[in-house]
Design an enzyme around this catalytic site. Sequence first.
Site, PDB file in Angstrom:
ATOM      1  N   LYS A   1       0.986  -1.479   0.117  1.00 51.72           N
ATOM      2  CA  LYS A   1       0.330   0.274  -0.446  1.00 51.72           C
ATOM      3  C   LYS A   1       0.568   1.255   0.469  1.00 51.72           C
ATOM      4  O   LYS A   1       0.551   2.537  -0.237  1.00 51.72           O
ATOM      5  CB  LYS A   1      -0.548  -0.031   1.379  1.00 51.72           C
ATOM      6  CG  LYS A   1      -2.334   1.236   1.480  1.00 51.72           C
ATOM      7  CD  LYS A   1      -3.017   0.418   1.360  1.00 51.72           C
ATOM      8  CE  LYS A   1      -2.389   0.730   3.375  1.00 51.72           C
ATOM      9  NZ  LYS A   1      -3.809   1.720   4.250  1.00 51.72           N
TER      10      LYS A   1
ATOM     11  N   GLY B   1      -4.853   7.635   6.059  1.00 50.79           N
ATOM     12  CA  GLY B   1      -4.380   8.994   6.550  1.00 50.79           C
ATOM     13  C   GLY B   1      -3.256   9.065   5.313  1.00 50.79           C
ATOM     14  O   GLY B   1      -2.727  10.219   5.423  1.00 50.79           O
TER      15      GLY B   1
ATOM     16  N   SER C   1       7.933   9.227  12.190  1.00 46.23           N
ATOM     17  CA  SER C   1       6.276   9.027  11.454  1.00 46.23           C
ATOM     18  C   SER C   1       6.880   9.060   9.462  1.00 46.23           C
ATOM     19  O   SER C   1       7.319  10.033   9.089  1.00 46.23           O
ATOM     20  CB  SER C   1       5.638   9.873  11.573  1.00 46.23           C
ATOM     21  OG  SER C   1       4.953  10.183  10.849  1.00 46.23           O
TER      22      SER C   1
ATOM     23  N   GLN D   1       5.163   9.262   7.306  1.00 45.58           N
ATOM     24  CA  GLN D   1       3.965   9.992   6.329  1.00 45.58           C
ATOM     25  C   GLN D   1       4.474  11.382   6.459  1.00 45.58           C
ATOM     26  O   GLN D   1       4.138  12.057   5.596  1.00 45.58           O
ATOM     27  CB  GLN D   1       2.755   9.508   7.025  1.00 45.58           C
ATOM     28  CG  GLN D   1       2.738   8.423   6.718  1.00 45.58           C
ATOM     29  CD  GLN D   1       0.476   8.756   7.204  1.00 45.58           C
ATOM     30  OE1 GLN D   1      -0.061   9.129   7.153  1.00 45.58           O
ATOM     31  NE2 GLN D   1       0.423   7.035   7.012  1.00 45.58           N
TER      32      GLN D   1
ATOM     33  N   ASP E   1       1.846  -0.669  11.608  1.00 43.69           N
ATOM     34  CA  ASP E   1       1.025  -1.352  11.459  1.00 43.69           C
ATOM     35  C   ASP E   1       0.447  -2.948  11.908  1.00 43.69           C
ATOM     36  O   ASP E   1      -0.503  -2.773  10.938  1.00 43.69           O
ATOM     37  CB  ASP E   1       0.873  -0.988   9.754  1.00 43.69           C
ATOM     38  CG  ASP E   1       0.133   0.110   8.957  1.00 43.69           C
ATOM     39  OD1 ASP E   1      -0.490   0.896  10.345  1.00 43.69           O
ATOM     40  OD2 ASP E   1       0.551   0.805   7.954  1.00 43.69           O
TER      41      ASP E   1
END
Length: 452
Positions: free
Chosen positions: A29, A102, A175, A177, A328
Amino acid sequence: MSHGTTPPSPLILVADGPLGGEARVPGDKSISHRAIMLSALAVGRSEIRGLLEGEDVLATAAAMRAMGATVERLGPGHWIVDGVGVGGLLQPQAALDMGNSGTSTRLLMGLVASHPVTATFTGDESLSRRPMGRVIEPLGRMGADITASPGGRLPLILRGAETPLPIRYRLPVASAQVKSAILLAGLNIGAETVVEEPVPTRDHSERMLKGFGADLSAEPLPEGGNRIAIRGWASLKPQALEVPGDPSSAGFPLVAALIVPGSDVLIRGVGQNPTRDGLVRVLSMMGADIELLDPREVGGEPVADIRVRHSALRGIEVPPEVAPSMIDEYPILFVAAALAEGRTVMRGIEELRVKESDRIAAMAAGLRAAGVQVEELPDGLIVNGSGGGPVAGGATVATHLDHRIAMSFAVLSLVSRRPVKVDDRAPIATSFPDFLPLMQRLGAREGQSHEA
């Protein structure tokens, strides 16, 4: 994209015997999101194979179309993207619906922040509860004007900077992201943007940016972590990309095979990026029989086939420093811990409280309802395992619109005396549309709540 508008569709998985055979999980993903975005910023046509076609990635594809790129599906997992070039994003004519993603939201906020366009970001009920402050703060320093809902949440309006500013930014919390959002913003700035991360996080953005021709360097810091620098205004070159199997998705059939007696499963073509392989490392520490076969490289990413056999697991103290490499995968690790001998202690995972749901609280509640002894910590969970025997089960668990909660409890149901009912299967489509058919091919079946 919203899952709240249709009646819930419960799911129960049952195993009448061992799981066996081969499986191929969806494309990664994280890599799929980035493949679409960077292809849309290249000049020319990129071709992507193995793309994950879950709702989260489709939200990214729709957003890039809305900002001028041509994004077309040629067949299963096979897509082409005609890019607009760095600096070429167009003003979207409607709000960008991020669904439950997100990743899409934070990375696209970074892209838009350094382009002179205005975008409204919306999402489903679950995503709209997730705070975006950690990415709003650095993008604001780069010149973006962001008006968010209370608590730094969606919906929000982002006005990209006419003259974006390079920054040097040390992440307060590791992080991938937030790091990626800053690097993507730096693509359209004609100077050096620097991000420092306190511990290494997944490096898909760095690998792919380099592959597309960005001027990027990464080096370890003396005190730990990494310093990543990007100099913008590079002309990104179109690529032929192959997306490896998602290690997060592989976690579900992998743990299912570990805990269902007699199972022997081969999972093909799974990404083995060292910033993403924490689950396999931790399960191996717990005594899991896991073999990595035919290691190879696909599109700049390490890949292997994973053979996993039913194993007697033992509880351990999971090193907190592995958390970024498997954040995750903790929900399915909780399930593995529920079948282990003794206590498994997992700390340093407070980030799970601000995922699609509060995954610590949601998993603790569901595990307790299924007869597993757990102790919830502010930054983690302690699970007292069954020693390999079945758990009581017989519960209906709330997914809170979270795909990983749903799949984790579907796997737990396989080793429960009475089935565990997942309240709604719909969220699974965000990341793993083929989850149920894949589990059925390995020998599981859909059950009924009255089965014992």
